[in-house]
Motif scaffolding. Sequence first.
Motif, PDB file in Angstrom:
ATOM      1  N   ARG A 150      12.932  12.489 -11.052  1.00  7.08           N
ATOM      2  CA  ARG A 150      12.249  11.462 -12.069  1.00  7.08           C
ATOM      3  C   ARG A 150      13.027  10.213 -11.659  1.00  7.08           C
ATOM      4  NH1 ARG A 150      13.457  14.241 -17.981  1.00  7.08           N
ATOM      5  NH2 ARG A 150      13.296  12.151 -18.342  1.00  7.08           N
ATOM      6  N   GLY A 151      11.854   9.439 -11.419  1.00  6.61           N
ATOM      7  CA  GLY A 151      12.475   7.995 -11.364  1.00  6.61           C
ATOM      8  C   GLY A 151      12.327   7.202 -12.792  1.00  6.61           C
ATOM      9  N   GLN A 152      12.461   5.733 -12.225  1.00 11.35           N
ATOM     10  CA  GLN A 152      12.535   4.883 -13.484  1.00 11.35           C
ATOM     11  C   GLN A 152      11.163   4.689 -14.230  1.00 11.35           C
ATOM     12  OE1 GLN A 152      14.315   1.007 -13.285  1.00 11.35           O
ATOM     13  NE2 GLN A 152      16.122   2.093 -13.710  1.00 11.35           N
ATOM     14  N   MET A 153      10.049   5.154 -13.508  1.00 11.67           N
ATOM     15  CA  MET A 153       8.859   4.910 -13.724  1.00 11.67           C
ATOM     16  C   MET A 153       8.111   5.827 -14.714  1.00 11.67           C
ATOM     17  SD  MET A 153       7.843   2.073 -12.920  1.00 11.67           S
ATOM     18  CE  MET A 153       9.586   1.513 -12.957  1.00 11.67           C
ATOM     19  N   PRO A 154       7.234   5.647 -15.869  1.00 10.13           N
ATOM     20  CA  PRO A 154       6.771   6.726 -16.497  1.00 10.13           C
ATOM     21  C   PRO A 154       5.727   7.407 -15.710  1.00 10.13           C
ATOM     22  CG  PRO A 154       5.778   4.640 -16.905  1.00 10.13           C
ATOM     23  CD  PRO A 154       6.798   4.316 -16.178  1.00 10.13           C
ATOM     24  N   PRO A 155       5.694   8.741 -15.984  1.00  6.90           N
ATOM     25  CA  PRO A 155       4.768   9.495 -15.127  1.00  6.90           C
ATOM     26  C   PRO A 155       3.244   9.009 -15.085  1.00  6.90           C
ATOM     27  CG  PRO A 155       5.868  11.007 -16.592  1.00  6.90           C
ATOM     28  CD  PRO A 155       6.037   9.414 -17.239  1.00  6.90           C
ATOM     29  N   GLY A 156       2.792   8.745 -13.766  1.00  2.00           N
ATOM     30  CA  GLY A 156       1.322   8.463 -13.612  1.00  2.00           C
ATOM     31  C   GLY A 156       1.351   6.817 -13.557  1.00  2.00           C
ATOM     32  N   HIS A 157       2.270   6.180 -13.970  1.00  3.95           N
ATOM     33  CA  HIS A 157       2.259   4.755 -13.788  1.00  3.95           C
ATOM     34  C   HIS A 157       2.279   4.134 -12.378  1.00  3.95           C
ATOM     35  CE1 HIS A 157       2.696   0.691 -14.417  1.00  3.95           C
ATOM     36  NE2 HIS A 157       2.643   0.942 -16.138  1.00  3.95           N
ATOM     37  N   PRO A 158       1.423   3.437 -11.876  1.00  8.91           N
ATOM     38  CA  PRO A 158       1.177   2.851 -10.371  1.00  8.91           C
ATOM     39  C   PRO A 158       2.556   2.005 -10.415  1.00  8.91           C
ATOM     40  CG  PRO A 158      -0.312   1.863 -11.746  1.00  8.91           C
ATOM     41  CD  PRO A 158       0.178   2.816 -12.787  1.00  8.91           C
ATOM     42  N   ARG A 167       4.208   8.156 -21.314  1.00  4.10           N
ATOM     43  CA  ARG A 167       4.383   6.783 -20.808  1.00  4.10           C
ATOM     44  C   ARG A 167       4.774   5.645 -21.740  1.00  4.10           C
ATOM     45  NH1 ARG A 167      -0.491   7.101 -17.154  1.00  4.10           N
ATOM     46  NH2 ARG A 167      -0.684   4.736 -16.777  1.00  4.10           N
ATOM     47  N   ARG A 168       4.951   4.638 -20.831  1.00  2.21           N
ATOM     48  CA  ARG A 168       5.912   3.314 -21.607  1.00  2.21           C
ATOM     49  C   ARG A 168       5.309   1.827 -21.133  1.00  2.21           C
ATOM     50  NH1 ARG A 168      11.893   3.945 -19.441  1.00  2.21           N
ATOM     51  NH2 ARG A 168      11.531   3.695 -17.295  1.00  2.21           N
TER      52      ARG A 168
END
Lengths: 373, 381
Positions: free
Chosen positions: A54-62, B222-223
């Motif tokens: 689980r990184g810092q990015m939201p899931p699916g965000h490029p 998402r954020r």
Amino acid sequence: MEPPWRCLSTGLAAAVALSSLVMLSGCGRDEIKVYKVAKESPDAMAAAHAAHGRGQMPPGHPDISAATPKIQYALPSGWEERPASAMRSASFSIPGKDGQAADVSVIPLPTTGQEVELVNMWRAQMQLPSVGESEAANLAQAATIGGETGRLFEMASEGPILDDKLHGRMLVAVLTRGATSWFFKMAGEDSQVTEQKPAFVEFLKSVSFEAPTPATPATTASSATAAATGGSDGKPAWTVPEGWQEIPGGQFLVAKFVVTGEGNARAEINVSMSSGDGGGLVPNVNRWRAQLGLSQVPGAEISSSVKKVQAGGNELSYVELSGTDLNTGRPALVLGAMVPRPGQTWFYKIAGDRQLVEAERAKFTTFAETVRY
Amino acid sequence: MLDRLIKIFTSLRLTIVLLSLGMILVFWGTLAQVTLGLYKAQNDFFRSFFVFWSPEGSDWQIPIFPGGYLIGGLLLINLLAAHTRYYRPSKKKIGIVFIHFGVVLLLVGQLLTDFLSVESTLHLREGETKNYSEASRSFELAVVDVTDRDLEKQVAISHRRLSKQDEIKHPELPFTLKATTFFANSELKQREEPGFQPVKGVKGIGEGVWMRELPHETMMDRRDVPTAVVEISGPEGSPQSYLASAHIARPQSFQYGDRTYEISMRPVRYYKPFSMHLLEFTHDRYPGTQIPKNFSSRVILNRPETGEKREVLIYMNNPLRYWGETYYQSSFDTDDQGSYLQVVRNPSWLTPYFSCVLVSIGLTIQFLMHLVPFLKRRLAT
């Protein structure tokens, strides 16, 4: 019967109280906070960097990270490139049988010197028991990574770990280059990883490392001797006047000099360069004015006070400002010169004790006008 | 006119209408989460005075239904006004007072929770120690003086402040900051692509990066990921700009005078006077399945100022309550070596308990006040 106003006033008082609360809670969200905290230990930072799943990015965000160092490589056939991420410099997927896919990642991390912990972390992922430091070192085979010699670890699960049906296998190649350790990892179903091992080894050989963009360009450590002639470290060639001593100026300055006079009198000479017009003459002069406690003035007034001089094929715009040193409260003088060059603008500024700057005026103008770019 | 207004505000009919509207709102708002996501639905339906509708292709905002704040606020006014108007001190009504006060406390407490509670996340890898938790959805620009060996001075500017794009001065900073570009939600690329603009005139890792603004994210998983070009200017040299983006995980450092600073866009941090060290994360599954049975975090809580140092086990349904905050076991890393604790600071967390107790006492009193005379009559006959 209660007086009617009482009913309403009670209700309204409650509404007003709640609205105030709402507004009060809304305040403060604009604030700037200051913390003084102990520095995180390198171990804690390494542990944080090692976080995955689980990184810092939201899931699916490029997501991309320009901070992540880059590599060049030859893509083996059958491998599919995946977008790089905050952690991964490169990422690949290798489709296999029955919907299985091996995952290949290239991750640079700060070198921690705690390899045994990493080996045991990988072994745990393969559900293998932990090993000691010497045993971990013995598990490593030599591998060529980008023309350098690294270490390759191979681990296979003893039982089915993928969907409780398939055995797993993992290859991890490690190359330490200075403060960065590069981890090349292939993980997936046992037979597929075994089959892809030769391609992985070839991939490791093909890797070349791009020089990372320096986060902190080294401009602070230049010695007085080096600056005396100039022309090195990206600086133009200049002759430093007698009595000027170069000191570290920080990242925002190309060079910084200091000159001292009688009675603790001091003046500083800053040389800086900006791309384009550097924000323009007016904002820069107004910025200098603010440093002397002077008010902002319109552009027309500044333009009319500028003295232009042709020297060495360049046009220098001189500005002279007289005010007060905000730190010492003593009379201060600023002489500034802007030199537009193709695609960039150079700034020369001497600021400090008024009498001392007056005394250094000739040296300053000679210095600014004789710089060879 | 005033009499009529008072009549409306104190009428039981208004209570019924508001409760009915509330039920519709809850039903509608719950369904809307499917398309809008949890956070947007909560904001649009419950944290608003009106539910708005926009005709397709227009920017109009047409109110079509009362929102949570309006219905809740009117209910509160209705309850207080009716109580004040009709209440006569009497022993027989003591139960009603308890019930009304309990309901008022519930409504006010919920509003307080809405505005005062702060939720954040504490992510720890095994062996890691932290003295701060991080917001899930809001970001701040952090400028950190890292010159000293042991201590660092952090100046954190909220992204809301940064979005004003004006000059930011602070006594702890020898320079002025200004966001010359600010995208509340953004996307970055390392190569030119349609719709992206190059990041110009920056030092450090922003060089060669392309960026574009994205609309606000509304889905729960998402954020928004903000990006800003921040100009740093001061007496030392000409202004320099850096790309600060939540896409960029690592801070960029620069020298200013004789100090070294790091600049980054990071999730808002909430520092605490104690630290948490994750000793072990345990994830039990039901035998033969991947279904989680239990997950727990064994942590050391260390508070140097009081000398408190103790081991705490946090697991499902057994949160740690400490320093006015509650630490719930909420998630974990896929390799089972890291744990996520949800940190909730809610100063009014006790109000629902108090209100339930008050309402229960009131209902019991009312019930007994009818039951006892009834039983007495039965026994008498």
